[in-house]
Design a protein around this motif. Structure first.
Motif, mmCIF file in Angstrom:
data_model
loop_
_atom_site.group_PDB
_atom_site.id
_atom_site.type_symbol
_atom_site.label_atom_id
_atom_site.label_comp_id
_atom_site.label_asym_id
_atom_site.label_seq_id
_atom_site.Cartn_x
_atom_site.Cartn_y
_atom_site.Cartn_z
ATOM 1 N N MET A 118 29.720 41.571 52.381
ATOM 2 C CA MET A 118 28.926 42.327 51.423
ATOM 3 C C MET A 118 28.808 43.791 51.849
ATOM 4 S SD MET A 118 25.126 41.475 49.892
ATOM 5 C CE MET A 118 24.353 41.493 51.481
ATOM 6 N N ILE A 119 28.631 44.036 53.137
ATOM 7 C CA ILE A 119 28.527 45.410 53.643
ATOM 8 C C ILE A 119 29.860 46.144 53.473
ATOM 9 C CG2 ILE A 119 28.256 46.774 55.750
ATOM 10 C CD1 ILE A 119 26.090 44.739 56.586
ATOM 11 N N VAL A 120 30.966 45.469 53.780
ATOM 12 C CA VAL A 120 32.278 46.102 53.658
ATOM 13 C C VAL A 120 32.601 46.406 52.195
ATOM 14 C CG1 VAL A 120 34.758 45.726 53.967
ATOM 15 C CG2 VAL A 120 33.180 45.147 55.796
ATOM 16 N N ILE A 121 32.353 45.444 51.303
ATOM 17 C CA ILE A 121 32.596 45.678 49.883
ATOM 18 C C ILE A 121 31.673 46.784 49.370
ATOM 19 C CG2 ILE A 121 32.357 44.670 47.566
ATOM 20 C CD1 ILE A 121 33.473 42.076 48.712
ATOM 21 N N GLY A 122 30.423 46.802 49.822
ATOM 22 C CA GLY A 122 29.503 47.868 49.432
ATOM 23 C C GLY A 122 29.981 49.230 49.886
ATOM 24 N N LEU A 123 30.493 49.312 51.101
ATOM 25 C CA LEU A 123 31.005 50.585 51.610
ATOM 26 C C LEU A 123 32.218 51.047 50.803
ATOM 27 C CD1 LEU A 123 31.031 52.855 53.702
ATOM 28 C CD2 LEU A 123 32.433 51.393 55.150
ATOM 29 N N ILE A 124 33.135 50.137 50.519
ATOM 30 C CA ILE A 124 34.330 50.494 49.751
ATOM 31 C C ILE A 124 33.943 50.921 48.337
ATOM 32 C CG2 ILE A 124 36.445 49.567 48.709
ATOM 33 C CD1 ILE A 124 36.672 47.767 51.235
ATOM 34 N N ALA A 125 33.106 50.133 47.672
ATOM 35 C CA ALA A 125 32.716 50.446 46.298
ATOM 36 C C ALA A 125 31.911 51.736 46.226
ATOM 37 C CB ALA A 125 31.907 49.292 45.708
ATOM 38 N N GLY A 126 30.988 51.937 47.152
ATOM 39 C CA GLY A 126 30.188 53.161 47.167
ATOM 40 C C GLY A 126 31.036 54.393 47.429
ATOM 41 N N TRP A 182 23.460 55.032 52.849
ATOM 42 C CA TRP A 182 23.167 55.109 51.415
ATOM 43 C C TRP A 182 24.405 54.825 50.579
ATOM 44 C CZ3 TRP A 182 18.689 54.178 49.710
ATOM 45 C CH2 TRP A 182 17.571 54.540 50.433
ATOM 46 N N THR A 183 25.583 55.107 51.095
ATOM 47 C CA THR A 183 26.813 54.767 50.400
ATOM 48 C C THR A 183 26.972 53.250 50.345
ATOM 49 O OG1 THR A 183 27.846 56.820 51.142
ATOM 50 C CG2 THR A 183 29.321 55.084 50.380
ATOM 51 N N ILE A 184 26.650 52.571 51.447
ATOM 52 C CA ILE A 184 26.707 51.104 51.469
ATOM 53 C C ILE A 184 25.677 50.523 50.511
ATOM 54 C CG2 ILE A 184 26.288 49.065 52.911
ATOM 55 C CD1 ILE A 184 27.452 50.690 55.270
ATOM 56 N N VAL A 185 24.464 51.063 50.515
ATOM 57 C CA VAL A 185 23.410 50.579 49.611
ATOM 58 C C VAL A 185 23.836 50.790 48.156
ATOM 59 C CG1 VAL A 185 21.038 50.973 48.842
ATOM 60 C CG2 VAL A 185 21.552 50.848 51.280
ATOM 61 N N LEU A 186 24.419 51.961 47.865
ATOM 62 C CA LEU A 186 24.913 52.238 46.516
ATOM 63 C C LEU A 186 25.936 51.192 46.091
ATOM 64 C CD1 LEU A 186 25.249 54.170 44.028
ATOM 65 C CD2 LEU A 186 27.041 55.300 45.359
ATOM 66 N N GLY A 187 26.855 50.849 46.969
ATOM 67 C CA GLY A 187 27.879 49.856 46.658
ATOM 68 C C GLY A 187 27.316 48.460 46.483
ATOM 69 N N ILE A 188 26.354 48.074 47.318
ATOM 70 C CA ILE A 188 25.763 46.736 47.218
ATOM 71 C C ILE A 188 24.958 46.599 45.936
ATOM 72 C CG2 ILE A 188 24.059 45.171 48.240
ATOM 73 C CD1 ILE A 188 25.044 46.153 50.999
ATOM 74 N N VAL A 189 24.102 47.582 45.647
ATOM 75 C CA VAL A 189 23.305 47.531 44.420
ATOM 76 C C VAL A 189 24.228 47.665 43.206
ATOM 77 C CG1 VAL A 189 21.461 48.655 43.120
ATOM 78 C CG2 VAL A 189 21.250 48.381 45.585
ATOM 79 N N GLY A 190 25.267 48.485 43.331
ATOM 80 C CA GLY A 190 26.255 48.596 42.261
ATOM 81 C C GLY A 190 26.963 47.276 42.000
ATOM 82 N N GLY A 191 27.159 46.489 43.039
ATOM 83 C CA GLY A 191 27.747 45.163 42.871
ATOM 84 C C GLY A 191 26.861 44.252 42.045
ATOM 85 N N TYR A 192 25.557 44.339 42.266
ATOM 86 C CA TYR A 192 24.634 43.544 41.458
ATOM 87 C C TYR A 192 24.618 44.026 40.013
ATOM 88 C CZ TYR A 192 22.852 41.177 45.566
ATOM 89 O OH TYR A 192 22.749 40.417 46.691
ATOM 90 N N VAL A 193 24.634 45.339 39.810
ATOM 91 C CA VAL A 193 24.662 45.891 38.453
ATOM 92 C C VAL A 193 25.960 45.493 37.748
ATOM 93 C CG1 VAL A 193 24.758 48.039 37.102
ATOM 94 C CG2 VAL A 193 23.116 47.808 38.969
ATOM 95 N N GLY A 194 27.080 45.664 38.425
ATOM 96 C CA GLY A 194 28.373 45.304 37.844
ATOM 97 C C GLY A 194 28.483 43.814 37.563
ATOM 98 N N GLY A 195 27.962 42.994 38.454
ATOM 99 C CA GLY A 195 27.985 41.542 38.238
ATOM 100 C C GLY A 195 27.125 41.120 37.065
ATOM 101 N N THR A 196 25.971 41.765 36.919
ATOM 102 C CA THR A 196 25.094 41.451 35.790
ATOM 103 C C THR A 196 25.745 41.859 34.478
ATOM 104 O OG1 THR A 196 23.143 41.750 37.177
ATOM 105 C CG2 THR A 196 22.811 41.864 34.803
ATOM 106 N N LEU A 197 26.335 43.052 34.449
ATOM 107 C CA LEU A 197 27.018 43.496 33.234
ATOM 108 C C LEU A 197 28.198 42.595 32.904
ATOM 109 C CD1 LEU A 197 27.016 47.371 33.676
ATOM 110 C CD2 LEU A 197 25.645 46.010 32.104
#
Length: 88
Positions: free
Chosen positions: A7-15, A32-47
Motif C-alpha cells: 500500500m505504501i509503495v503503490i501510494g508513493l508511485i500514484a502520488g 505527503w506524497t505517499i498519503v496523497l497516493g493512498i487516499v487517492g487509491g480510496y477515492v479512485g476505488g470508490t469511483l
C-alpha cells in the motif's frame, strides 16, 4: 505486514505520478506524497465501484487497476487541493 508495504509503495508511485501530471509546484514531502497516493487509491476505488459493476468472483482488482485507480483519485484530490489553495 506485506500488504502495508504494498500500500505504501503503490501510494508513493500514484502520488508521484499525480504530482507529475498536475501542473504547478506543491511543497509536499515524500510522506505527503505517499498519503496523497493512498487516499487517492480510496477515492479512485470508490469511483470505480460506482462506475463499473462489481465482479462476482473478483475479490481484489489486479495491481494495474489498483495503481491506475490510485493515480486517478490522486489527480482528483490534487486538483481539489489546488483549487481550495487558490481560493484562500
Amino acid at each position: 505486514m506485506g500488504s502495508i508495504i504494498v500500500m505504501i509503495v503503490i501510494g508513493l508511485i500514484a502520488g508521484a505520478i499525480a504530482r507529475l501530471l498536475v501542473p504547478g509546484k506543491e511543497n509536499f514531502g515524500i510522506l505527503w506524497t505517499i498519503v496523497l497516493g493512498i487516499v487517492g487509491g480510496y477515492v479512485g476505488g470508490t469511483l470505480a465501484s460506482l462506475v463499473f459493476a462489481p465482479h462476482k468472483f473478483d475479490i481484489r482488482p489486479p495491481v494495474e487497476h489498483a495503481i491506475l485507480g490510485a493515480i486517478v483519485g490522486s489527480v482528483i484530490l490534487l486538483v481539489i487541493y489546488k483549487f481550495i489553495r487558490a481560493r484562500i
